[in-house]
Scaffold this motif. Sequence first.
Motif, short mmCIF file in Angstrom:
data_model
loop_
_atom_site.label_atom_id
_atom_site.label_comp_id
_atom_site.label_asym_id
_atom_site.label_seq_id
_atom_site.Cartn_x
_atom_site.Cartn_y
_atom_site.Cartn_z
N MET A 16 0.63 -1.19 -0.01
CA MET A 16 -0.07 0.19 0.01
C MET A 16 0.88 1.22 0.04
SD MET A 16 -3.26 -0.89 0.28
CE MET A 16 -4.43 0.29 0.90
N HIS A 64 -4.23 5.95 -7.13
CA HIS A 64 -4.25 4.48 -7.61
C HIS A 64 -3.18 4.21 -8.54
CE1 HIS A 64 -8.23 4.34 -5.36
NE2 HIS A 64 -8.55 5.55 -5.94
N LEU A 82 -2.89 -1.18 -5.08
CA LEU A 82 -3.12 -0.93 -3.64
C LEU A 82 -3.75 -2.27 -3.34
CD1 LEU A 82 -3.88 2.63 -3.10
CD2 LEU A 82 -1.60 1.56 -3.14
#
Length: 486
Positions: A259, A418, A471
């Motif tokens: 992440m 993203h 992610l």
Amino acid sequence: MLSRRTAIMGALATSASLRSFAQTQNPLGGGPSGNAPPTILQLQRRSIVVNGKPTSVFAIRQPEGISGITTDVGTPFRVRVENKIDEPSLIHWHGLTPPWQQDGVPGVSGSAIPPGGSADYDFPLRFGGTFWMHSHQGLQEQLLMAAPLIIRDQRDRPDQQEIVVMLADFSFTPPDQIFAGLKRSGSAAPTAAQIAATPVAANGAMAGMSKPGAAAKPDLNDVKYDAFLANDRTLADPEVIKVAPGERVLLRIINSSSMSAYHVDLGQLDGELIAVDGFPVTPVTARRFPIAVAQRLDIRLATPRRSGAYPVLAVLEGERKQTGVMLVAGNGSVTRIAELAKAASPALTLDLESRLRASQPLTARKADRVHTLNLTGDMAKYIWSINNVAWTPEVPPLPIAKGERVELVLVNQTGMPHPMHLHGHEFQVVEIDGKRFPGAVRDTVLVPPGRRVVIAFDANNPGLWAFHCHLLYHLDAGMFTTLRYV
Ligand SMILES: [Cu+2]
């Protein structure tokens, strides 16, 4: 039980790849590659120590203990994966262009390898560079089910020392509990500094999302990690790598984090960025480089001619937390580097991306087909989606046709960045916010909040392919789709 290997070889027997592998000659070994035994990769459990505490994580290792694979362009990728853990798993070769049945996405390219089972892979390597492999099963990637996948080619000089740095985020909280926590609260409890800096995001980012570009303060780092690792270690006990004074070094930096994005910080050293995601770019010289989740940076540098210790750091975006390795030249002594940088690293931007130029761009061509993919979500419920559809196996694949030039228009309507990854094809960044340019060829591109990024690729590898946010918890929550053509 029908073994996974049987299934894959059965699928292979009907594809062109079996013919091509039988015909490939091994340029290094001289003999027919068909006789060479496969490289064995075992999916294992292993113990590492993080912040002084032993903890159990995964590994992808050869029987001799080597993590991942280093190979040469032009040789076939002939690998047998043996599942030695007590749950199903499947490994994706991130950035490679295998036949689709060998891409390693459970439920898309095939089924997972059961415990005790194995799967065989065999396909040509069209290009070299810095790639990686990771589990695409469940949340295994968070427990370090990842390894380098290095393909050497003519760019690699014999007079340089190659240093691979794998970045990872680590939590003592089991991944399913992390995910449940995100679903419960919308995000992990933000720090006071984050609340002060991002009032809109902290209250459910969607409020600021309706106006593209309005989310000036992106919502970052919604998982609070216990440690950030570089080659499995923190800065309390970093890997120390001997280099010669004045030596040429190639850093292959792989962001295998689930992440977390970083700014790579070379300190007083100038680095020359020569490739992103394995593909060459017109070199860019700097001391700091952004790296989003799943991306890779190939950075050339020369160590100074005097003895010394030179940290290669990665500072978490939006925070002071950092990790890294130490290069030590000559008699340089290693000094302790703090785990907090002096100043917080900013959020990643597209400043570098907009300046990157591919050394080998796609041929100039008008798009035959354009798909607009809005990156959408509901932060409060922790649902992530594409065009407001959270993926399920019933979602129809995006149609494209073999031979087409395809463009994907990615519009981020959420408050989080993203990093979007296309399987089975390299793509070129051709537009940011309406400005066309011949950008980098790569496999993962960051789309920050409110931004529009257009990527182009040639439909030259038929099959069913994944396209998703990298992610891990966004992917698992539904920011995923597929493309299909025959
Ligand atoms: Cu995402």
